[in-house]
Scaffold this active site. Structure first.
Site, PDB file in Angstrom:
ATOM      1  CB  CYS A 117      -0.938   0.017   1.196  1.00 33.54           C
ATOM      2  SG  CYS A 117      -1.987  -1.426   1.236  1.00 33.54           S
ATOM      3  CG  HIS A 257      -3.148   3.096   2.174  1.00 28.33           C
ATOM      4  ND1 HIS A 257      -3.880   2.739   1.069  1.00 28.33           N
ATOM      5  CD2 HIS A 257      -3.147   2.010   2.993  1.00 28.33           C
ATOM      6  CE1 HIS A 257      -4.282   1.496   1.199  1.00 28.33           C
ATOM      7  NE2 HIS A 257      -3.861   1.032   2.366  1.00 28.33           N
ATOM      8  CG  ASN A 287      -6.715  -1.298   1.467  1.00 30.16           C
ATOM      9  OD1 ASN A 287      -6.028  -0.782   0.588  1.00 30.16           O
ATOM     10  ND2 ASN A 287      -6.192  -1.870   2.533  1.00 30.16           N
TER      11      ASN A 287
HETATM   12  N1  ACO Z   1     -17.803  -9.598   9.352  1.00 27.98           N
HETATM   13  C1  ACO Z   1     -18.165  -9.947  10.593  1.00 27.98           C
HETATM   14  N2  ACO Z   1     -17.282 -10.277  11.533  1.00 27.98           N
HETATM   15  C2  ACO Z   1     -15.977 -10.264  11.203  1.00 27.98           C
HETATM   16  C3  ACO Z   1     -15.534  -9.932   9.916  1.00 27.98           C
HETATM   17  C4  ACO Z   1     -16.502  -9.599   8.977  1.00 27.98           C
HETATM   18  N3  ACO Z   1     -16.202  -9.260   7.700  1.00 27.98           N
HETATM   19  N4  ACO Z   1     -14.194  -9.998   9.883  1.00 27.98           N
HETATM   20  C5  ACO Z   1     -13.790 -10.362  11.112  1.00 27.98           C
HETATM   21  N5  ACO Z   1     -14.863 -10.524  11.903  1.00 27.98           N
HETATM   22  C6  ACO Z   1     -14.907 -10.931  13.300  1.00 27.98           C
HETATM   23  C7  ACO Z   1     -13.643 -11.630  13.727  1.00 27.98           C
HETATM   24  O1  ACO Z   1     -13.728 -13.015  13.411  1.00 27.98           O
HETATM   25  C8  ACO Z   1     -13.644 -11.401  15.218  1.00 27.98           C
HETATM   26  O2  ACO Z   1     -14.521 -12.318  15.835  1.00 27.98           O
HETATM   27  P1  ACO Z   1     -14.128 -12.961  17.271  1.00 27.98           P
HETATM   28  O3  ACO Z   1     -14.047 -11.776  18.192  1.00 27.98           O
HETATM   29  O4  ACO Z   1     -15.265 -13.869  17.513  1.00 27.98           O
HETATM   30  O5  ACO Z   1     -12.804 -13.613  17.059  1.00 27.98           O
HETATM   31  C9  ACO Z   1     -14.263 -10.004  15.354  1.00 27.98           C
HETATM   32  O6  ACO Z   1     -14.954  -9.760  14.108  1.00 27.98           O
HETATM   33  C10 ACO Z   1     -13.239  -8.906  15.563  1.00 27.98           C
HETATM   34  O7  ACO Z   1     -12.162  -9.121  14.665  1.00 27.98           O
HETATM   35  P2  ACO Z   1     -10.906  -8.171  14.622  1.00 27.98           P
HETATM   36  O8  ACO Z   1      -9.912  -8.702  13.637  1.00 27.98           O
HETATM   37  O9  ACO Z   1     -10.443  -7.864  15.998  1.00 27.98           O
HETATM   38  O10 ACO Z   1     -11.595  -6.853  14.045  1.00 27.98           O
HETATM   39  P3  ACO Z   1     -10.976  -5.436  13.939  1.00 27.98           P
HETATM   40  O11 ACO Z   1     -11.806  -4.492  14.689  1.00 27.98           O
HETATM   41  O12 ACO Z   1      -9.491  -5.429  14.189  1.00 27.98           O
HETATM   42  O13 ACO Z   1     -11.203  -5.123  12.379  1.00 27.98           O
HETATM   43  C11 ACO Z   1      -9.885  -5.062  10.370  1.00 27.98           C
HETATM   44  C12 ACO Z   1     -10.593  -5.952  11.423  1.00 27.98           C
HETATM   45  C13 ACO Z   1     -10.941  -4.239   9.691  1.00 27.98           C
HETATM   46  C14 ACO Z   1      -9.191  -5.969   9.356  1.00 27.98           C
HETATM   47  C15 ACO Z   1      -8.847  -4.151  11.064  1.00 27.98           C
HETATM   48  O14 ACO Z   1      -8.051  -4.914  11.937  1.00 27.98           O
HETATM   49  C16 ACO Z   1      -7.953  -3.419  10.110  1.00 27.98           C
HETATM   50  O15 ACO Z   1      -8.376  -2.527   9.410  1.00 27.98           O
HETATM   51  N6  ACO Z   1      -6.630  -3.710  10.103  1.00 27.98           N
HETATM   52  C17 ACO Z   1      -5.653  -2.988   9.351  1.00 27.98           C
HETATM   53  C18 ACO Z   1      -5.718  -3.282   7.878  1.00 27.98           C
HETATM   54  C19 ACO Z   1      -4.634  -2.497   7.162  1.00 27.98           C
HETATM   55  O16 ACO Z   1      -4.327  -1.380   7.496  1.00 27.98           O
HETATM   56  N7  ACO Z   1      -3.989  -3.099   6.204  1.00 27.98           N
HETATM   57  C20 ACO Z   1      -2.816  -2.431   5.627  1.00 27.98           C
HETATM   58  C21 ACO Z   1      -2.906  -2.184   4.271  1.00 27.98           C
HETATM   59  S1  ACO Z   1      -3.330  -3.578   3.284  1.00 27.98           S
HETATM   60  C22 ACO Z   1      -2.004  -3.910   2.210  1.00 27.98           C
HETATM   61  O17 ACO Z   1      -0.895  -3.554   2.439  1.00 27.98           O
HETATM   62  C23 ACO Z   1      -2.264  -4.756   0.968  1.00 27.98           C
END
Ligand code: ACO
Length: 330
Positions: A117, A257, A287
Site C-alpha cells: 500500500c 492511504h 482499500n
Molecule cells: N464480518 C463480521 N465479523 C468479522 C468480519 C466480517 N467481515 N471480519 C472479522 N470478523 C470478526 C472476527 O472473526 C472477530 O470475531 P471474534 O471476536 O469472535 O474472534 C471479530 O470480528 C473482531 O475481529 P478483529 O480482527 O479484531 O476486528 P478489527 O476491529 O481489528 O477489524 C480489520 C478488522 C478491519 C481488518 C482491522 O483490523 C484493520 O483494518 N486492520 C488494518 C488493515 C490495514 O491497514 N492493512 C494495511 C494495508 S493492506 C495492504 O498492504 C495490501
C-alpha cells in the site's frame, strides 16, 4: 542533488473499475453484515474490475488521463514507475506493459516498485531522486492494484476490505519553489508475516498444493497491522512536518492511504490535523492499496480541493510493513 531542481506534479489521473460490490452483496457470500463492515472499516462498497481487464489496462488509462492534464504525450516520458503487488504477471514488469499500452515508443526505463500500500509513495520518492539528480525530466508514477483477483471470497477477514483501481501522476523537473519538499520511507521487517500473498513465488512456487491450500490469496493479521498502523502513519506525518519546518496548521490537504476509517480518525487526532482536510473516498472504493493515494489525489485535484501553493501531505502504510510520507507544495 541540485538545489535548483524541484519535482512538480503537473498531471493526475485515475481508473475507476466498472463493477460495484456492496456490503449487501457480501452479506450473501460470507458471514458478515453491512453494519459490521461500515462500523469497523468505513467501507460501504468497493470497485471490481471486469473480466479481461488487467492491472496494466487500469494503469494505462490512469496515465493517459494524467498525461492529458499535464499537456504531455507518452513519448515525453523518460521513466514509468508502477507501484503494485498485483501486477499482470510475475514477468515482465507491469510498467513495461503500461509503456506498450500508452504507446510510448521511446524505450523509456519502466519498472515496478513493490511496497504494497506504500508503493505509490515509494515510487514518488524514486522519481523525485531521479529528477533532482538531473537523470530524468518527466516521469509517470502509478499506483495500480487488482486485489480482488487475489482475494479468498470465503474469508470474511479480508474479502470485505479490498477493491480494484489505479491512479497516476506525471512529475516534471521544474525550477520553481513548488513541488516535492521531502519524502521519508521506512520498513519494519519484524512484521513481514502480517500481510502476505504467500504462494506463487520462489518459496512456494505455484502448484496444485498451493492452490488447494489457498496460498495464492492475501493473508492478513488485521489486528497486528492495525496496532502499528496508527503509530507509524502518525510518525511519518510528523517527520514530514518537522523536517520542513512547518506546522500542522500549514497542512491544507492530506492524501492518505485508506485502509480503515478508524485508522485515519486515530491518525487525524494523534497528529492534530482535522479529518476534514483528508481526501477521502474509502467508503466507495474500499482499500485499493497503492492506488488509494493517487485516486483520491486525482479526485481532490479535479474536485477543486487542492489549490496552487497548498501543502499536501501524503502518508501510506502497507505490507512489509512498509510506510512513508511525502510533503508537496502544490
Ligand atoms: N464480518 C463480521 N465479523 C468479522 C468480519 C466480517 N467481515 N471480519 C472479522 N470478523 C470478526 C472476527 O472473526 C472477530 O470475531 P471474534 O471476536 O469472535 O474472534 C471479530 O470480528 C473482531 O475481529 P478483529 O480482527 O479484531 O476486528 P478489527 O476491529 O481489528 O477489524 C480489520 C478488522 C478491519 C481488518 C482491522 O483490523 C484493520 O483494518 N486492520 C488494518 C488493515 C490495514 O491497514 N492493512 C494495511 C494495508 S493492506 C495492504 O498492504 C495490501
Amino acid at each position: 542533488m541540485s538545489a535548483d531542481i524541484s519535482t512538480r506534479i503537473i498531471g493526475t489521473g485515475k481508473y475507476k473499475a466498472d463493477g460495484v460490490l456492496t456490503n449487501f452483496d457480501l452479506e450473501k457470500m460470507v458471514d458478515t453484515s453491512d453494519q459490521w463492515i461500515t462500523e469497523r472499516t468505513g467501507i460501504s462498497e468497493r470497485r471490481v474490475a471486469s473480466k479481461g481487464i488487467a492491472t496494466s489496462d487500469m494503469a494505462a488509462e490512469a496515465v493517459r488521463s494524467a498525461l492529458n492534464m499535464a499537456g504531455k504525450t507518452a513519448n515525453d516520458l523518460d521513466m514509468i514507475i508502477c507501484g503494485t503487488v498485483t501486477g499482470d504477471m510475475p514477468l515482465p514488469a507491469t510498467a513495461a506493459l503500461i509503456q506498450q499500452k500508452i504507446g510510448a515508443s521511446n524505450m523509456c526505463a519502466s519498472f515496478d516498485v513493490s511496497a504494497a500500500c506504500a508503493g505509490f509513495i515509494y515510487g514518488l520518492s524514486v522519481a523525485d531522486a531521479f529528477i533532482k539528480t538531473g537523470k530524468a525530466k518527466n516521469i509517470a508514477v502509478i499506483g495500480a492494484e487488482m486485489l480482488t483477483r487475489f482475494m479468498d471470497f470465503e474469508d470474511r477477514n479480508t474479502c470485505v476490505l479490498f477493491g480494484d483501481g489505479a491512479g497516476a501522476v506525471i512529475v516534471t523537473a521544474d525550477n520553481s519553489s513548488r513541488g516535492i519538499l521531502s519524502t521519508h520511507l521506512f520498513t519494519d521487517s519484524s512484521l513481514t508475516g502480517a500481510l502476505q500473498i504467500p504462494g506463487g513465488g520462489s518459496l512456494y512456487p505455484a502448484s496444485e498444493k498451493t492452490i488447494s491450500s489457498k496460498r495464492h490469496y492475501i493473508k492478513m493479521e488485521g489486528r497486528e497491522v492495525f496496532k502499528v498502523a496508527v503509530k507509524y502513519l502518525a510518525d511519518a506525518a510528523e517527520v514530514a512536518i518537522r523536517s520542513n519546518g512547518v506546522t500542522v496548521d500549514d497542512i491544507d490537504v492530506v492524501a492518505a492511504h485508506q485502509a480503515n476509517m478508524r485508522i485515519l480518525s486515530a491518525v487525524s487526532k494523534r497528529v492534530n490535523i482535522p479529518i476534514e482536510k483528508f481526501a477521502l473516498n474509502l467508503r466507495y472504493y474500499g482499500n485499493t492499496s497503492s492506488a488509494s493515494i493517487p485516486i483520491s489525489l486525482d479526485e481532490a485535484v479535479r474536485g477543486g480541493k487542492v489549490s496552487d501553493n497548498n501543502l499536501v501531505l501524503m502518508i501510506a502504510l502497507g505490507g512489509g510493513i512498509s510506510w512513508g510520507s511525502a510533503l508537496i507544495k502544490w
